[in-house]
Design an enzyme around this catalytic site. Sequence first.
Site, PDB file in Angstrom:
ATOM      1  N   TRP A 417       0.825  -1.206   0.000  1.00 41.07           N
ATOM      2  CA  TRP A 417       0.000   0.000   0.000  1.00 41.07           C
ATOM      3  C   TRP A 417       0.861   1.259   0.000  1.00 41.07           C
ATOM      4  CZ3 TRP A 417      -1.915   3.260   4.439  1.00 41.07           C
ATOM      5  CH2 TRP A 417      -0.997   3.285   5.491  1.00 41.07           C
ATOM      6  N   ASP A 418       2.178   1.089   0.083  1.00 39.83           N
ATOM      7  CA  ASP A 418       3.093   2.239   0.054  1.00 39.83           C
ATOM      8  C   ASP A 418       2.865   3.115  -1.171  1.00 39.83           C
ATOM      9  OD1 ASP A 418       4.176  -0.060   1.578  1.00 39.83           O
ATOM     10  OD2 ASP A 418       5.791   1.323   2.063  1.00 39.83           O
ATOM     11  N   GLU A 556      -0.904  -2.479  12.014  1.00 43.05           N
ATOM     12  CA  GLU A 556      -0.120  -3.719  11.821  1.00 43.05           C
ATOM     13  C   GLU A 556       0.205  -4.450  13.120  1.00 43.05           C
ATOM     14  OE1 GLU A 556       3.274  -3.459   9.277  1.00 43.05           O
ATOM     15  OE2 GLU A 556       2.189  -2.504   7.663  1.00 43.05           O
ATOM     16  N   LYS A 680       1.935   0.633  15.683  1.00 39.54           N
ATOM     17  CA  LYS A 680       3.222   0.720  14.992  1.00 39.54           C
ATOM     18  C   LYS A 680       3.352   2.051  14.283  1.00 39.54           C
ATOM     19  CE  LYS A 680       5.780  -1.470  11.180  1.00 39.54           C
ATOM     20  NZ  LYS A 680       5.742  -2.544  10.155  1.00 39.54           N
ATOM     21  N   GLN A 681       2.250   2.519  13.704  1.00 41.24           N
ATOM     22  CA  GLN A 681       2.245   3.746  12.915  1.00 41.24           C
ATOM     23  C   GLN A 681       0.820   4.297  12.919  1.00 41.24           C
ATOM     24  OE1 GLN A 681       3.375   2.532   8.946  1.00 41.24           O
ATOM     25  NE2 GLN A 681       1.917   0.864   8.940  1.00 41.24           N
TER      26      GLN A 681
END
Length: 995
Positions: A417-418, A556, A680-681
């Site tokens: 998905w980056d 994640e 995580k983010q």
Amino acid sequence: MSQQHQSPPKEEPKEPAPPEYASTKDSWSLVYDTYDEKHAQLREALTTLGNGIFCTRGAEEESHADGTHYPATYFAGGFNRLDSKVGDSKVSNEDLVNFPNWLPLTFRIVEGEKGKEKEGDWFEIKKDGSNLLSYRKQLDLKTGILHRWIKVKDGDKVTTISSKRIVRMHSINPHMGVIEYVITPENWEGQIEIRSSLDGSVENTGIARYSELASKHLKVLAARETDKGILLVATTVTSQFVVGMAASTKVFVDKEEVTDVGRRVLAEQEKVHEICSIKAQKGNPITVEKVVSIYSNHDAGVLEPGEAACALISYLPPLNVMMRTHLLQWASLWEHSDVVLKMKEDEERDAKESHKHDSDHNPNHDSNLIQGFNCQLVVRLHIFHLLAVVSLNSLYRDVGVPARGLHGESYRGHIFWDEMFILPFYTLHIPAISQTLIRYRYSRLVRARQMALQEGYKGALFPWQSGSSGCEESQTVHYNPVSKKWDPDNSSLQRHVSLAIAYNILRYYDTTKDTQFMEMYGAELVINICRFWAGLAFLNKDTGRYEIHKVMGPDEFHEKYHGAEEGGLKNNTYTNVMVVWLLLKALFMIKDDHVLRPRYRDDIRATFDIQDDEITLWEDLTRKMTVVFHKDGIWSQFEGYEDLEELDWEGYREKYGSIERLDRILKAEGDSPDKYKLSKQADTCMLFFVLTTKELQKIFQDLGYPFPDDIVQRNIYYYLARTSHGSTLSKLVFSSILQPYDKDFSWDMYIQALRSDIEDTQNGTTGEGIHMAVMAGTINALTNRYAGVDTSRDALHIKPHLPDAIEAVEFSMQFRGVYVDVHVSHTDVSVNAETKKFPVFVRDILMVASDGKPASTKISNGEGHPSSVSSSSPSYESDGEEEHTRAHHEAKLKDKCCHCSLEFEHNTHGHHTCGLCGKKQCTRCGVGKVSIVEMSWLDQIQVCDTCYKENRWNDMHVVCQGQQQSGSKKRSKRVPRASSMERRQLRAQMRESRD
């Protein structure tokens, strides 16, 4: 790509100065002036060269994979699948393949009399660098040339070696790698042998944690001598990706080619060497030119890569010609992609001091990385690698953009998905590249439909990790380097990757208004993705709202509920809200004439059997989707998040230091991240990164949920305190969304994101491959967040929010077929466009660049509207009339209508800003709309009654909506793109107008 786009500038770029003239303030050169064994692989990744077809790491020519160095070449789309045994299970992984090494070039000294020669060892830099007297490596970003200068000792013999390397960036013939290698004996003379090789024995051994997996992907088909040199042909063992490399090696002394060099070829099973012998004289340089032609069976018109490589090597142009065309192509790319920063000197000094302080606490920091921290250099380094991985050479190839570039084997070269962070860079600067990357997904739409059917749904389900075929490449087990165990992997439940694909398509359309592309590719992808999500959502009869279960969000760390056997979560807020946004966009696309032409819109509804009941379901979803809230109104990351335990953050920081990968730490302790409120983010906060506040406000209003004024800020700080930043993207996202609330903190996090790769802040991961998303994201933050460029609306909007550290930002972009130059500072904005008339809104005030003349406006240092407009563009601000008195201005600041003084109570009375004078008005007073028709698209702006009644918009060559006849829409002719000289003159005019 248009011919105008590819035309090179008239002035030929100059090559970099010798090292003694290299400046520490140079923002075009990444320089290492000492050898560092510890950070060798990091430097190899950061000095990788590429041209969109293949990339080659910046390893030394004399090196081989030995744990310190890792020379490797990767092809776009060059995957292969191997089976491995992990424990008692067999796993199948598709990897980006390390293809044959074309770099090997070295020499050795031959001593003794003729017939009694004693051959020395082939030269290579010792692991500890003990045979080096000096070392300097320089990546010239402007020209795409990697330089190296070293002085070595062998006993009492001292030799200087310099090299220059390119991966040819050329639009017609990019299938070349070139090395110029110069050997200068400083205090000796004698016979030497020079060895040039092609090595097919390489394996995928770049990731230590993958060491238990199969790594032998290549089989060498040919390794032999040719008329012009040597040839090596290799194929991947399962995917049959064939690569042919032909090398020609020439030796020069005093610029004259030496043909009598005793050339001989030594062919091994997986390697082939060409060896030349020549007498070296003290102080007299010997120049070796190695040119390698490189083809694969994925190149257009290539049946047999070995034959194609031999044919090209037989008709080589002179080296200076190859270099010149390479330089010109890079100059053209930089003209379209460069982002120029002007930093405040005190802020630059503070950044350097902070850089030094941080480096003292970062064990992975490369102390000789650069002389201080140069923001402009790092920005250009990021742009360089983005263009190396995907360039104009990538157009019409079936390639995606790997999350770690073509720089290493981390994530096995897969596409994630980056793209959501990466494609906006290409869309803004070179939109044709975004087309290519979207077509990669379109080519795998059939596979995505099959995956959806296997799950029992209509539409398209794209994989979390994608490779060559489009099937799911995510692992079923994941290696934890902390616990040294293989853990179950549920990451394939991150189905929001499909939302990222649709998001890129729709934002691409917003920026380009490329209706034809939407009709051919985009609409079909969007509709199929919508169908999948509409099928996955189900109606909860108790609540009367739709829910989505068994998904993972961007976080994640949370893969499932603690103690649950089945993976997945319920009602992830990011996922649910993005589904609503996507369905709203799709409904507009299907119903409105502005996106698809009526005939095609009718065709697509018939082709895909879009019935009225399906449209009704989509509309129902946009009004009844579930969003879960905490008791205090915070948006829950997912259902049940509020009930999780709080983590002892300070205790874990004290115990472990770096806690970015808390998931691995907790699992190694026998615990689980599923128990705790941690991320995580950015997860929920990703909504504030990809959508505007107005978009979110409308979505929540349509859903019947409250949207308080402070809800965005409260969510940001709530989740920021519970995020470990285990991804390089995390700090990038938070830096962007924090900007309106804390400029200093936002800038600090941006700098941390900017340092992610160049300082390898993720504990040694950059040597395994760069982080493409954070590299692109840091550029997008400058143009879209700090400079404030918004391409998603009716026309180009600019709302600058520059940090105090930046004095000005300047860049070129493309907006709906028009080339635009933008300059933004704290005090002014200048826009120049290569078209007859180009409307642009600066903080909601309309100005026009016309007839190639830049439009400039002065802006205040605050967040208000422009305070004055220069004479270079039409002015549409307050002129002292009664309707625009100071009292009305004060009413506007107090959130009152400038006409009737009605207070704007939140979510009660709608209001908007006049597109001409900038005053706020309620919906009852501001009903006029005008349309801009001088461009190649039709845009509408809302204006106040005063401007509307005075026909002030006539000066802008606009016509009233409703008065325009269908056959009378004006369309200006496309103005040919200016030459490079003309562009420089226009930029000079912009600078003069600012001065």
